[in-house]
Write an enzyme that holds these catalytic residues in place. Structure first.
Site, PDB file in Angstrom:
ATOM      1  N   LEU A 273      54.355  38.270 -33.389  1.00 39.26           N
ATOM      2  CA  LEU A 273      53.737  38.665 -34.663  1.00 39.26           C
ATOM      3  C   LEU A 273      52.293  38.178 -34.750  1.00 39.26           C
ATOM      4  O   LEU A 273      51.588  38.490 -35.706  1.00 39.26           O
ATOM      5  CB  LEU A 273      54.539  38.086 -35.838  1.00 39.26           C
ATOM      6  CG  LEU A 273      55.868  38.775 -36.130  1.00 39.26           C
ATOM      7  CD1 LEU A 273      56.581  38.076 -37.271  1.00 39.26           C
ATOM      8  CD2 LEU A 273      55.649  40.241 -36.481  1.00 39.26           C
TER       9      LEU A 273
ATOM     10  N   LYS B 193      51.385  34.800 -34.663  1.00 42.88           N
ATOM     11  CA  LYS B 193      51.325  33.568 -35.480  1.00 42.88           C
ATOM     12  C   LYS B 193      50.120  32.716 -35.125  1.00 42.88           C
ATOM     13  O   LYS B 193      49.507  32.107 -35.992  1.00 42.88           O
ATOM     14  CB  LYS B 193      52.572  32.709 -35.237  1.00 42.88           C
ATOM     15  CG  LYS B 193      53.802  33.156 -35.958  1.00 42.88           C
ATOM     16  CD  LYS B 193      54.833  32.049 -36.003  1.00 42.88           C
ATOM     17  CE  LYS B 193      55.184  31.405 -34.687  1.00 42.88           C
ATOM     18  NZ  LYS B 193      56.102  32.012 -33.793  1.00 42.88           N
TER      19      LYS B 193
ATOM     20  N   LEU C 234      47.185  33.612 -34.088  1.00 43.81           N
ATOM     21  CA  LEU C 234      45.972  34.139 -34.716  1.00 43.81           C
ATOM     22  C   LEU C 234      45.959  33.838 -36.206  1.00 43.81           C
ATOM     23  O   LEU C 234      44.904  33.582 -36.797  1.00 43.81           O
ATOM     24  CB  LEU C 234      45.941  35.653 -34.555  1.00 43.81           C
ATOM     25  CG  LEU C 234      45.203  36.180 -33.365  1.00 43.81           C
ATOM     26  CD1 LEU C 234      45.340  37.681 -33.298  1.00 43.81           C
ATOM     27  CD2 LEU C 234      43.732  35.795 -33.482  1.00 43.81           C
TER      28      LEU C 234
ATOM     29  N   ASP D  64      47.564  30.058 -27.330  1.00 44.89           N
ATOM     30  CA  ASP D  64      47.203  30.000 -28.748  1.00 44.89           C
ATOM     31  C   ASP D  64      46.139  28.935 -29.017  1.00 44.89           C
ATOM     32  O   ASP D  64      45.358  29.058 -29.954  1.00 44.89           O
ATOM     33  CB  ASP D  64      48.441  29.703 -29.611  1.00 44.89           C
ATOM     34  CG  ASP D  64      49.211  30.982 -29.920  1.00 44.89           C
ATOM     35  OD1 ASP D  64      48.585  32.065 -29.922  1.00 44.89           O
ATOM     36  OD2 ASP D  64      50.424  30.907 -30.147  1.00 44.89           O
TER      37      ASP D  64
ATOM     38  N   GLU E  84      51.943  24.979 -35.781  1.00 44.59           N
ATOM     39  CA  GLU E  84      52.605  26.267 -35.524  1.00 44.59           C
ATOM     40  C   GLU E  84      53.801  26.024 -34.610  1.00 44.59           C
ATOM     41  O   GLU E  84      53.680  25.356 -33.579  1.00 44.59           O
ATOM     42  CB  GLU E  84      51.609  27.216 -34.840  1.00 44.59           C
ATOM     43  CG  GLU E  84      52.226  28.560 -34.538  1.00 44.59           C
ATOM     44  CD  GLU E  84      51.458  29.366 -33.491  1.00 44.59           C
ATOM     45  OE1 GLU E  84      50.272  29.071 -33.219  1.00 44.59           O
ATOM     46  OE2 GLU E  84      52.055  30.288 -32.921  1.00 44.59           O
TER      47      GLU E  84
ATOM     48  N   GLN F  67      63.953  39.182 -45.952  1.00 49.76           N
ATOM     49  CA  GLN F  67      64.934  38.433 -46.753  1.00 49.76           C
ATOM     50  C   GLN F  67      65.869  37.628 -45.849  1.00 49.76           C
ATOM     51  O   GLN F  67      66.149  36.456 -46.089  1.00 49.76           O
ATOM     52  CB  GLN F  67      65.764  39.392 -47.599  1.00 49.76           C
ATOM     53  CG  GLN F  67      64.968  40.169 -48.627  1.00 49.76           C
ATOM     54  CD  GLN F  67      65.856  41.167 -49.370  1.00 49.76           C
ATOM     55  OE1 GLN F  67      67.013  40.881 -49.651  1.00 49.76           O
ATOM     56  NE2 GLN F  67      65.317  42.329 -49.678  1.00 49.76           N
TER      57      GLN F  67
ATOM     58  N   GLY G  58      42.255  32.893 -10.305  1.00 51.57           N
ATOM     59  CA  GLY G  58      43.557  33.385  -9.884  1.00 51.57           C
ATOM     60  C   GLY G  58      44.153  32.486  -8.823  1.00 51.57           C
ATOM     61  O   GLY G  58      43.501  31.546  -8.347  1.00 51.57           O
TER      62      GLY G  58
ATOM     63  N   CYS H  20      35.801  30.568 -10.736  1.00 57.48           N
ATOM     64  CA  CYS H  20      36.821  29.755 -10.057  1.00 57.48           C
ATOM     65  C   CYS H  20      37.218  30.422  -8.732  1.00 57.48           C
ATOM     66  O   CYS H  20      36.436  30.390  -7.791  1.00 57.48           O
ATOM     67  CB  CYS H  20      38.005  29.493 -10.974  1.00 57.48           C
ATOM     68  SG  CYS H  20      38.874  27.993 -10.501  1.00 57.48           S
TER      69      CYS H  20
ATOM     70  N   ARG I  56      42.932  23.779  -7.499  1.00 57.02           N
ATOM     71  CA  ARG I  56      43.429  22.817  -6.512  1.00 57.02           C
ATOM     72  C   ARG I  56      42.497  22.782  -5.301  1.00 57.02           C
ATOM     73  O   ARG I  56      42.416  21.788  -4.602  1.00 57.02           O
ATOM     74  CB  ARG I  56      44.841  23.267  -6.093  1.00 57.02           C
ATOM     75  CG  ARG I  56      45.590  22.311  -5.226  1.00 57.02           C
ATOM     76  CD  ARG I  56      47.076  22.667  -5.142  1.00 57.02           C
ATOM     77  NE  ARG I  56      47.777  22.261  -6.340  1.00 57.02           N
ATOM     78  CZ  ARG I  56      48.337  23.100  -7.225  1.00 57.02           C
ATOM     79  NH1 ARG I  56      48.286  24.404  -7.024  1.00 57.02           N
ATOM     80  NH2 ARG I  56      48.951  22.650  -8.292  1.00 57.02           N
TER      81      ARG I  56
ATOM     82  N   HIS J 168      35.725  27.167 -15.582  1.00 58.26           N
ATOM     83  CA  HIS J 168      36.110  28.301 -16.441  1.00 58.26           C
ATOM     84  C   HIS J 168      35.279  28.322 -17.726  1.00 58.26           C
ATOM     85  O   HIS J 168      35.737  27.827 -18.765  1.00 58.26           O
ATOM     86  CB  HIS J 168      37.601  28.205 -16.787  1.00 58.26           C
ATOM     87  CG  HIS J 168      38.490  28.481 -15.629  1.00 58.26           C
ATOM     88  ND1 HIS J 168      38.850  29.754 -15.253  1.00 58.26           N
ATOM     89  CD2 HIS J 168      39.075  27.654 -14.740  1.00 58.26           C
ATOM     90  CE1 HIS J 168      39.626  29.696 -14.187  1.00 58.26           C
ATOM     91  NE2 HIS J 168      39.772  28.434 -13.858  1.00 58.26           N
TER      92      HIS J 168
ATOM     93  N   GLU K 293      34.770  30.645 -19.699  1.00 58.29           N
ATOM     94  CA  GLU K 293      35.373  31.469 -20.755  1.00 58.29           C
ATOM     95  C   GLU K 293      36.155  30.626 -21.762  1.00 58.29           C
ATOM     96  O   GLU K 293      36.343  31.038 -22.905  1.00 58.29           O
ATOM     97  CB  GLU K 293      36.269  32.561 -20.149  1.00 58.29           C
ATOM     98  CG  GLU K 293      37.579  32.094 -19.514  1.00 58.29           C
ATOM     99  CD  GLU K 293      37.438  31.665 -18.054  1.00 58.29           C
ATOM    100  OE1 GLU K 293      36.319  31.310 -17.641  1.00 58.29           O
ATOM    101  OE2 GLU K 293      38.463  31.671 -17.334  1.00 58.29           O
TER     102      GLU K 293
HETATM  103  N1  GLN Z   1      43.553  29.212  -6.669  1.00 57.30           N
HETATM  104  C1  GLN Z   1      42.304  28.540  -6.700  1.00 57.30           C
HETATM  105  C2  GLN Z   1      42.474  27.031  -6.668  1.00 57.30           C
HETATM  106  O1  GLN Z   1      43.538  26.525  -6.969  1.00 57.30           O
HETATM  107  C3  GLN Z   1      41.482  28.952  -7.914  1.00 57.30           C
HETATM  108  C4  GLN Z   1      42.106  28.557  -9.194  1.00 57.30           C
HETATM  109  C5  GLN Z   1      41.546  29.313 -10.363  1.00 57.30           C
HETATM  110  O2  GLN Z   1      40.900  30.337 -10.202  1.00 57.30           O
HETATM  111  N2  GLN Z   1      41.811  28.845 -11.563  1.00 57.30           N
HETATM  112  O3  GLN Z   1      41.554  26.336  -6.350  1.00 57.30           O
END
Ligand code: GLN
Length: 544
Positions: A15, A17, A19, A71, A139, A191, A355, A382, A471, A516, A518
């Site tokens: 739902l 929550k 946000l 979240d 939450e 309800q 990734g 990354c 890693r 990261h 972002e």
């Molecule tokens: N797989 C890569 C590592 O572990 C990059 C990790 C990632 O992109 N967050 O270093």
């Protein structure tokens, strides 16, 4: 004395929550209150760090290195308040701590039970670090009635009893579905959900009712009557045009006023919502658009790249442009007949995100090469930076360049490290140790080369701090070869050992970062790397 707002969900999951909690916190903050939001997740994982993004969306990392629920990303983006380790607690973590204590003999022979031991531990998490906050929003993940969630509901019930009478408030989020065949909104699920909550000893004060169609006053009165709340406390939560429209929308529906009234506060200052009006203005009235190709692995589920998607939108807001994100599965570039150019040529910018694992890595490297050769703005995050380095090493003559993450390799341009420095000192780990919680996690500093593009992007700073979750590291042994290939190592860990940022001075915009960014972007404070990447995508002259 902090006041507590407990947010539970009913009827169905998803739902939004998180946000809602973030939006309510933003509204209280706009009235000058100090807020903090916490998430209680009833699942048994100690944290979401080991869960697949397909299962649970992205893992959000805090400055202090906690791997948390996505979240918490909403909470930070909406309030600007940095979350901590203690702001996301799972049943797994609670049980792990209790069992460790039991083994140590700390319970002095007592029988260890859900009530009081588990509920006490949950209450401790809720009550921790509250002193300088006006409101703490908690939450609870999942839906009322879930077996796993029961100890959390019980802890809330106890807290509501133990804290001062006007110190807690229960907000319950439900769904009011529209049955097209009957042309009617249905209040019965709400309800039932409230009855279920009441059977656990929690009487909601405010109902936030998700609906696709406006809820008429008659239906709101009906819900109020059956659910034992004031009619004004039944707040319609209609689908919004954008997540950033939600705070303004809820304010119009009276959510913050009603919550404050629930605490007996009737003289609160009017909220200053100018920041949200500005965000919505930039978002709703774009003066152009760009298309960014994100070449990744988890492209089927956008929650897997939640913060990335938002940060790209923020980058667009900085320039008043709409950002179209085209999610491209890297694996398609690995097929024999793949036409990379056909896919990537229409893109104004190419981004290879973070990734894990080998799948799609050759496709990502191919995307890096395309961006480098064609002069298309490129942003590697990354794993994306690691792929950019492998691509560079290969172009410098190390044909076998790879990452040890993908298996044994003759040329480990990216490899695992077992020691690094933290603020507390040397951190070590086993190369084949546990996967959970053993990465380089959280905020680390990077020293920037003064004459670099990134230093200019960060407003001339020469030291920055960004969040990490990986890693593997780029192997400094290959730096010289990559430099000869035109890659500049413009950000390094302060001890000079770990590459943090690479860029290509000869390329219109080519930046790779080991962290990261972002995770720290906000709609009202777009991250400079995203703002500049979108800016470069907008105003580019391609090499070919
Ligand atoms: N797989 C890569 C590592 O572990 C990059 C990790 C990632 O992109 N967050 O270093």
């Amino acid at each position: 004395m902090a006041r507590y707002i407990f947010i539970t969900g009913g009827v169905v999951s998803s739902l939004g929550k998180g946000l809602m909690a973030a939006s309510l916190a933003a509204l209280l903050q706009a009235r000058g209150y100090k807020v903090r939001i916490r998430k209680f997740d009833p699942y048994l994982n100690v944290d979401p760090g080991t869960m697949s993004p397909y299962q649970h969306g992205e893992v959000y990392v805090t400055d202090d290195g906690a791997e948390t629920d996505l979240d918490l990303g909403h909470y930070e983006r909406f309030t600007g308040v940095s979350a901590h380790q203690g702001d996301n607690v799972t049943s797994g973590r609670v049980y792990r701590d209790i069992i460790a204590r039991e083994r140590r003999g700390d319970y002095l022979g007592a029988t260890v039970q859900v009530v009081p031991h588990v509920t006490d531990a949950i209450k401790q998490f809720a009550l921790a670090d509250q002193s300088d906050h006006d409101f703490i929003l908690c939450e609870i993940g999942g839906t009322v009635g879930d077996i796993e969630g029961l100890p959390f509901m019980e802890a809330i019930r106890q807290l509501r009893n133990e804290l001062e009478p006007m110190q807690t408030l229960s907000v319950h989020v439900t769904l009011v579905p529209y049955i097209a065949a009957a042309g009617e909104l249905k209040t019965k699920p709400t309800q039932h959900s409230v009855r279920e909550l009441a059977s656990l000893g929690i009487k909601p004060d405010v109902l936030l009712c998700r609906a696709e169609h406006p809820i008429p006053h008659s239906e709101r009165r009906k819900i109020a009557q059956f659910c034992n709340v004031r009619a004004e406390a039944v707040i319609p939560a209609l689908d919004a045009s954008s997540i950033y429209a939600v705070p303004l929308q809820y304010h119009r529906e009276g959510l913050d006023t009603e919550v404050l009234r629930g605490f007996g506060i009737t003289d609160a200052p009017e909220p200053d919502l100018s920041r949200w009006y500005d965000v919505m203005d930039r978002h709703s009235n774009p003066e152009g658009e760009v298309t960014i190709g994100v070449v990744g692995k988890y492209v089927g589920l956008q929650d897997a790249y939640k913060s990335l998607n938002e940060a790209l939108i923020h980058g667009g807001m900085a320039h008043r442009v709409k950002v179209n994100v085209k999610w491209i599965d890297a694996e398609i570039f690995e097929q024999d007949d793949s036409d990379i150019a056909a896919q990537l040529e229409p893109m104004h910018g190419i981004l290879v995100p973070g990734g894990f694992g080998e799948r799609g890595s050759e496709g990502k490297i191919a995307a890096v090469r395309f961006a480098r050769e064609r002069g298309v703005p490129f942003f590697g995050i990354c794993l994306g930076m690691q792929m950019a380095c492998i691509e560079s090493a290969r172009s410098a003559g190390f044909g076998a360049a790879s990452s040890t993450e993908f298996g044994q390799t003759q040329e480990p341009v990216v490899g695992v490290i077992t020691e690094w420095m933290t603020a507390e000192g040397l951190e070590t780990r086993e190369a084949d140790g546990d996967l959970g919680g053993t990465m380089r996690l959280g905020a680390y500093k990077a020293a920037l080369a003064p004459d670099s593009k990134v230093s200019a992007i960060y407003g001339g700073e020469t030291e920055i701090s960004e969040r990490h979750r990986h890693r593997y590291e780029v192997n400094s042994h290959y730096i010289e070869a990559m430099e000869k290939d035109g890659l500049m190592f413009s950000g390094m860990s302060p001890d000079g050992l770990l590459p943090e940022i690479v860029e290509r001075p000869e390329h219109p915009w080519f930046v790779g970062v080991q962290f990261h960014p972002e995770l720290k972007s906000k709609p009202f404070e777009p991250h400079p790397l995203f703002a500049e990447f979108i800016g470069a995508a907008l105003n580019q002259e391609r090499l070919v």
